[in-house]
Design an enzyme around this catalytic site. Structure first.
Site, PDB file in Angstrom:
ATOM      1  N   ARG A 150       0.841  -1.200   0.000  1.00 48.74           N
ATOM      2  CA  ARG A 150       0.000   0.000   0.000  1.00 48.74           C
ATOM      3  C   ARG A 150       0.879   1.253   0.000  1.00 48.74           C
ATOM      4  O   ARG A 150       2.070   1.203   0.289  1.00 48.74           O
ATOM      5  CB  ARG A 150      -0.911  -0.007   1.229  1.00 48.74           C
ATOM      6  CG  ARG A 150      -2.020  -1.030   1.180  1.00 48.74           C
ATOM      7  CD  ARG A 150      -2.803  -1.090   2.489  1.00 48.74           C
ATOM      8  NE  ARG A 150      -2.030  -1.676   3.568  1.00 48.74           N
ATOM      9  CZ  ARG A 150      -2.471  -1.830   4.815  1.00 48.74           C
ATOM     10  NH1 ARG A 150      -3.682  -1.412   5.146  1.00 48.74           N
ATOM     11  NH2 ARG A 150      -1.692  -2.382   5.738  1.00 48.74           N
TER      12      ARG A 150
ATOM     13  N   LYS B  44       1.406   2.075   7.215  1.00 42.57           N
ATOM     14  CA  LYS B  44       1.739   1.301   8.417  1.00 42.57           C
ATOM     15  C   LYS B  44       2.590   2.125   9.373  1.00 42.57           C
ATOM     16  O   LYS B  44       3.159   3.147   9.020  1.00 42.57           O
ATOM     17  CB  LYS B  44       2.479   0.019   8.039  1.00 42.57           C
ATOM     18  CG  LYS B  44       1.611  -1.011   7.358  1.00 42.57           C
ATOM     19  CD  LYS B  44       0.383  -1.385   8.188  1.00 42.57           C
ATOM     20  CE  LYS B  44       0.723  -2.160   9.440  1.00 42.57           C
ATOM     21  NZ  LYS B  44      -0.487  -2.436  10.260  1.00 42.57           N
TER      22      LYS B  44
ATOM     23  N   TYR C 108      -1.267   4.835  10.452  1.00 42.43           N
ATOM     24  CA  TYR C 108      -1.640   3.907  11.516  1.00 42.43           C
ATOM     25  C   TYR C 108      -0.454   3.748  12.456  1.00 42.43           C
ATOM     26  O   TYR C 108       0.698   3.613  12.004  1.00 42.43           O
ATOM     27  CB  TYR C 108      -2.016   2.534  10.942  1.00 42.43           C
ATOM     28  CG  TYR C 108      -3.327   2.512  10.194  1.00 42.43           C
ATOM     29  CD1 TYR C 108      -4.531   2.724  10.865  1.00 42.43           C
ATOM     30  CD2 TYR C 108      -3.367   2.274   8.825  1.00 42.43           C
ATOM     31  CE1 TYR C 108      -5.736   2.709  10.188  1.00 42.43           C
ATOM     32  CE2 TYR C 108      -4.569   2.257   8.131  1.00 42.43           C
ATOM     33  CZ  TYR C 108      -5.751   2.477   8.824  1.00 42.43           C
ATOM     34  OH  TYR C 108      -6.942   2.472   8.147  1.00 42.43           O
TER      35      TYR C 108
ATOM     36  N   HIS D 222      -0.937   2.082  16.165  1.00 37.59           N
ATOM     37  CA  HIS D 222      -1.147   0.908  17.026  1.00 37.59           C
ATOM     38  C   HIS D 222      -0.063   0.821  18.099  1.00 37.59           C
ATOM     39  O   HIS D 222       0.700  -0.144  18.190  1.00 37.59           O
ATOM     40  CB  HIS D 222      -1.165  -0.375  16.184  1.00 37.59           C
ATOM     41  CG  HIS D 222      -2.228  -0.391  15.124  1.00 37.59           C
ATOM     42  ND1 HIS D 222      -3.579  -0.455  15.416  1.00 37.59           N
ATOM     43  CD2 HIS D 222      -2.145  -0.335  13.766  1.00 37.59           C
ATOM     44  CE1 HIS D 222      -4.281  -0.442  14.285  1.00 37.59           C
ATOM     45  NE2 HIS D 222      -3.435  -0.363  13.270  1.00 37.59           N
TER      46      HIS D 222
ATOM     47  N   GLU E 115      -6.115   5.238  13.479  1.00 34.79           N
ATOM     48  CA  GLU E 115      -7.054   4.340  14.158  1.00 34.79           C
ATOM     49  C   GLU E 115      -7.766   4.944  15.353  1.00 34.79           C
ATOM     50  O   GLU E 115      -8.711   4.351  15.887  1.00 34.79           O
ATOM     51  CB  GLU E 115      -6.350   3.040  14.589  1.00 34.79           C
ATOM     52  CG  GLU E 115      -5.387   3.163  15.749  1.00 34.79           C
ATOM     53  CD  GLU E 115      -3.973   3.517  15.327  1.00 34.79           C
ATOM     54  OE1 GLU E 115      -3.076   3.410  16.173  1.00 34.79           O
ATOM     55  OE2 GLU E 115      -3.779   3.886  14.151  1.00 34.79           O
TER      56      GLU E 115
ATOM     57  N   ASP F 124      -2.940  -6.311  15.320  1.00 33.02           N
ATOM     58  CA  ASP F 124      -2.279  -5.002  15.375  1.00 33.02           C
ATOM     59  C   ASP F 124      -2.327  -4.403  16.775  1.00 33.02           C
ATOM     60  O   ASP F 124      -1.485  -3.586  17.136  1.00 33.02           O
ATOM     61  CB  ASP F 124      -2.935  -4.019  14.395  1.00 33.02           C
ATOM     62  CG  ASP F 124      -2.302  -4.073  13.015  1.00 33.02           C
ATOM     63  OD1 ASP F 124      -1.131  -4.479  12.918  1.00 33.02           O
ATOM     64  OD2 ASP F 124      -2.980  -3.718  12.040  1.00 33.02           O
TER      65      ASP F 124
END
Length: 374
Positions: free
Chosen positions: A15, A75, A94, A96, A118, A270
């Site tokens: 991605r 990511k 993101y 996490h 998120e 995640d």
């Protein structure tokens, strides 16, 4: 503002933070975009397409990070990327953080402004930047689980939908959020017998209405989870507590009551995973077996359908990216409480309470941190 889009470096992550059409919107709003060479090539977005959209091309990640005011990724940054961040540089991706103390430490040391997709919210209490990837992951969980059920993968050798005269697989989905709903829809479409568990009775009523009673619904508690595990061929872990570590709802002793070759797919990996025996895996080596039970715990599951995922993600993130670029991070975060909920790290301070609790780290109110950084 100069927005940088580096190439993702996590295992089998194809991605990219912005599509060419997303770049075009930012440029139309008076901003500059710097895209690392070949950042989107693997999914058909060429450097030429980015140039036509108005971007410049950087020869390396180092150049991208060094020149950019804001970094837009997919990511969480890997350690080498964290060390390229600098004071007041915006990181929008993101994160996490709850199960990742190393990344948290490096982001705090960078003095950057780290905003997590998120934990951005909306006026309905939803998570609009997590939702598109949750939709993808929920649907992929059934694909992945069906494949893992094949005997050659270590599974029971069961076909999800069965055939005339042979019973279908029994699929259990723990969690009735976006992931769970999409997983249940795909499993039902494949002809499986589906049960979904959730702690919220209103949510279970909604699910029952959506599916017209064709999916069995149960309140999520230890007794019901154990009863479902005994009969399950495939279990999808779809539990989310925003920003926090996922609860361990399936313990290792529970594996002994399951059928040998049954499959666990942990979409919550995640956030640390909702099965005690879960550990992150990759698309390159996605499954492992514990006590005869197959585990699929790929931490970037939507990366397997990277073009679809990138388009869906840019659709969701672009309005927030524009807001940050148009106003600057301080004003954008002060003006928009939902975007402010995405702020996890601000100039060396942890500003998301669930993450601070999970990591036993001091927490500061985000508004206080923003004003202190002015």
């Amino acid at each position: 503002m100069l927005i940088g889009v580096p190439k993702e470096i996590k295992n089998h992550e194809y991605r990219v933070g912005l599509t060419p059409s997303g770049v075009r919107e930012l440029v139309a709003n008076g901003h500059k975009v710097l895209v690392q060479t070949q950042a989107g090539l693997a999914i058909g977005f060429t450097d030429e397409q980015y140039i036509q959209a108005g971007a410049s091309i950087a020869s390396s990640a180092e150049e991208t990070f060094e020149r950019s005011d804001m970094i837009v990724k997919v990511k969480e940054p890997q350690p080498v990327e964290c060390r390229m961040l600098r004071r007041d540089q915006i990181l929008f991706t993101y994160l996490h953080l709850a199960p990742d103390p190393e990344q948290t430490k490096l982001l705090l040391e960078s003095d950057a402004i780290a905003i997590a997709y998120e934990t951005v919210t909306d006026e309905r209490g939803g998570l609009p930047l997590l939702a598109p990837m949750s939709e993808v992951a929920g649907r992929m969980a059934i694909q992945a689980g069906a494949h893992a059920l094949e005997k050659a993968q270590g599974g029971r050798g069961v076909l999800l939908g069965g055939v005339p005269g042979v019973a279908p697989a029994r699929v259990v989905v723990i969690g009735g959020g976006v992931v769970g709903l999409n997983a249940a829809r795909m499993a039902m479409g494949a002809g499986a017998e589906v049960t979904i568990l959730d702690k919220s009775l209103p949510r279970l009523k909604e699910i029952d209405m959506v599916f017209g009673g064709r999916i069995k619904t149960l309140v999520s508690n230890s007794a019901n989870i154990e009863d479902c595990l005994r009969e399950a061929d495939l279990v999808i872990g779809a539990v989310l507590i925003p920003g926090a570590a996922a609860p361990k709802l399936v313990t290792r002793p529970m594996l002994k009551i399951m059928k040998p070759g049954a499959v666990l797919v942990d979409v919550a990996i995640d956030q640390g995973g909702c099965f005690e025996t879960s550990r992150p895996t990759t698309h390159q080596d996605p499954i492992y077996v514990v006590d005869g039970i197959v585990h699929y715990c790929v931490a970037n599951m939507p990366g397997g359908v990277a073009r679809t995922s990138t388009q869906a993600l840019t659709n969701a993130t672009l309005p927030y990216t524009l807001e940050l670029a148009n106003k600057g991070w301080r004003q954008a975060l002060l003006d928009n409480a939902h975007l402010r909920n995405g702020l996890n790290v601000c100039r060396g301070r942890l500003t998301y309470q669930a993450v601070a609790q999970a990591l036993s780290h001091p927490f500061i109110d985000p508004i206080e941190a923003i004003k202190a950084a002015s």
